[in-house]
Design an enzyme around this catalytic site. Sequence first.
Site, PDB file in Angstrom:
ATOM      1  N   ASP A 249       0.828  -1.212   0.000  1.00 30.97           N
ATOM      2  CA  ASP A 249       0.000   0.000   0.000  1.00 30.97           C
ATOM      3  C   ASP A 249       0.862   1.262   0.000  1.00 30.97           C
ATOM      4  O   ASP A 249       1.968   1.271   0.529  1.00 30.97           O
ATOM      5  CB  ASP A 249      -0.925  -0.028   1.229  1.00 30.97           C
ATOM      6  CG  ASP A 249      -2.098   0.916   1.085  1.00 30.97           C
ATOM      7  OD1 ASP A 249      -2.385   1.353  -0.053  1.00 30.97           O
ATOM      8  OD2 ASP A 249      -2.745   1.226   2.105  1.00 30.97           O
TER       9      ASP A 249
ATOM     10  N   ASN B  43     -10.895  -2.579  -5.618  1.00 35.29           N
ATOM     11  CA  ASN B  43     -10.111  -1.618  -6.407  1.00 35.29           C
ATOM     12  C   ASN B  43     -10.708  -1.345  -7.792  1.00 35.29           C
ATOM     13  O   ASN B  43     -10.349  -0.361  -8.440  1.00 35.29           O
ATOM     14  CB  ASN B  43      -8.645  -2.067  -6.552  1.00 35.29           C
ATOM     15  CG  ASN B  43      -7.825  -1.966  -5.282  1.00 35.29           C
ATOM     16  OD1 ASN B  43      -6.879  -2.722  -5.070  1.00 35.29           O
ATOM     17  ND2 ASN B  43      -8.153  -1.018  -4.410  1.00 35.29           N
TER      18      ASN B  43
HETATM   19  C1  IPE Z   1      -5.469  -2.740  -0.269  1.00 37.75           C
HETATM   20  O1  IPE Z   1      -5.138  -1.414  -0.388  1.00 37.75           O
HETATM   21  C2  IPE Z   1      -5.442  -3.394  -1.625  1.00 37.75           C
HETATM   22  C3  IPE Z   1      -4.125  -3.594  -2.203  1.00 37.75           C
HETATM   23  C4  IPE Z   1      -2.976  -3.311  -1.631  1.00 37.75           C
HETATM   24  C5  IPE Z   1      -4.118  -4.202  -3.504  1.00 37.75           C
HETATM   25  P1  IPE Z   1      -6.237  -0.272  -0.560  1.00 37.75           P
HETATM   26  O2  IPE Z   1      -5.511   0.996  -0.697  1.00 37.75           O
HETATM   27  O3  IPE Z   1      -7.164  -0.636  -1.666  1.00 37.75           O
HETATM   28  O4  IPE Z   1      -7.043  -0.365   0.816  1.00 37.75           O
HETATM   29  P2  IPE Z   1      -7.822   0.744   1.640  1.00 37.75           P
HETATM   30  O5  IPE Z   1      -8.783   1.400   0.674  1.00 37.75           O
HETATM   31  O6  IPE Z   1      -6.817   1.694   2.150  1.00 37.75           O
HETATM   32  O7  IPE Z   1      -8.487  -0.003   2.729  1.00 37.75           O
HETATM   33  C1  IPE Z   2      -1.503   0.245  -3.409  1.00 36.88           C
HETATM   34  O1  IPE Z   2      -1.318   1.634  -3.418  1.00 36.88           O
HETATM   35  C2  IPE Z   2      -1.762  -0.306  -4.788  1.00 36.88           C
HETATM   36  C3  IPE Z   2      -3.142  -0.747  -5.004  1.00 36.88           C
HETATM   37  C4  IPE Z   2      -4.097  -0.709  -4.141  1.00 36.88           C
HETATM   38  C5  IPE Z   2      -3.445  -1.253  -6.335  1.00 36.88           C
HETATM   39  P1  IPE Z   2      -2.532   2.644  -3.411  1.00 36.88           P
HETATM   40  O2  IPE Z   2      -2.917   2.947  -4.820  1.00 36.88           O
HETATM   41  O3  IPE Z   2      -3.645   2.142  -2.568  1.00 36.88           O
HETATM   42  O4  IPE Z   2      -1.860   3.916  -2.764  1.00 36.88           O
HETATM   43  P2  IPE Z   2      -2.496   4.888  -1.695  1.00 36.88           P
HETATM   44  O5  IPE Z   2      -2.938   4.030  -0.550  1.00 36.88           O
HETATM   45  O6  IPE Z   2      -3.627   5.595  -2.361  1.00 36.88           O
HETATM   46  O7  IPE Z   2      -1.376   5.792  -1.327  1.00 36.88           O
HETATM   47 MG    MG Z   3      -4.116   2.358  -0.600  1.00 37.89          MG
END
Ligand code: IPE
Ligand code: IPE
Ligand code: MG
Length: 259
Positions: free
Chosen positions: A18, A66
């Site tokens: 993340d 996502n």
């Molecule tokens: C979890 O991260 C999903 C992945 C790392 C693929 P998200 O960024 O989607 O989760 P939330 O929205 O912070 O809970």
């Molecule tokens: C994790 O990074 C990747 C996926 C969830 C696909 P994020 O895209 O969630 O990055 P933040 O949490 O918005 O910084």
């Molecule tokens: Mg995230």
Amino acid sequence: MSLVDLRALPRHVAIIMDGNGRWAQRQGFLRTLGHREGSESVRRIVRASRRLGLDALTLYAFSEQNWERPQLEVDALMHLLEDFLVSERDELIERGIRLRTIGRRHRLPARVRGVLEGVMQDTEHLDRMTLTLALSYGGQEEIADAAREIARQAAAGALDPERVDVRSFGNVLPSMEVGPVDLLVRTSGELRISNFLLWATAYAELHFTERLWPEFTEADLYDAIAAYQMRDRRFGRIASAATGERPPAAAPVASGVHV
Ligand code: IPE
Ligand code: IPE
Ligand code: MG
């Protein structure tokens, strides 16, 4: 790496990768640039895990939720996934890494699915490490899908409902094919599971780090493992120091692993 005891490695490490978006935005870049940089971290960490000798590495790459992100971001993530698979295929084979996925693969674009299935086929005989990509994955969805399948079999008279228990249920969960998670890492400072491996993490040790995924290095992985090695895994029993015995190698539910 000298902090890590190679004789007491977690067998299965899972990572919620993340913070890509925040990493990019903090520098005034588009979020998609963060995903590109994040895919470099994936390459780094897969290599380091294999070098350490982990049995299984499971990476949360794209959740079922996502799909709700803007189409442009989803498209960019799918392209990066395809690039990753094309560019890493030979290296996975060379290093003896089997690639598999969990999640609703049918929701991925046909093109990505084609490349993915090709790499899975080309690596299915390899056994030095199993790399599982969670794609269009949700922990609740996985459990609900398994419950539906069990209900279907019971309704058809092919399964005795009395035989449904922790072991047999675990056996029908794709995520449990590589066994329960020993260490779960989440980057970016968020303290939640976000619908990742709900069943397989029942007795996982949790490690949260402020580090954003694009800046997560081998050293961070070693730190997480070293911290894991300081824990006393009790699995509901009493401290191993109190009994003088070694803790069990895995939680009781680990016996549900199917091969
Ligand atoms: C979890 O991260 C999903 C992945 C790392 C693929 P998200 O960024 O989607 O989760 P939330 O929205 O912070 O809970
Ligand atoms: C994790 O990074 C990747 C996926 C969830 C696909 P994020 O895209 O969630 O990055 P933040 O949490 O918005 O910084
Ligand atoms: Mg995230």
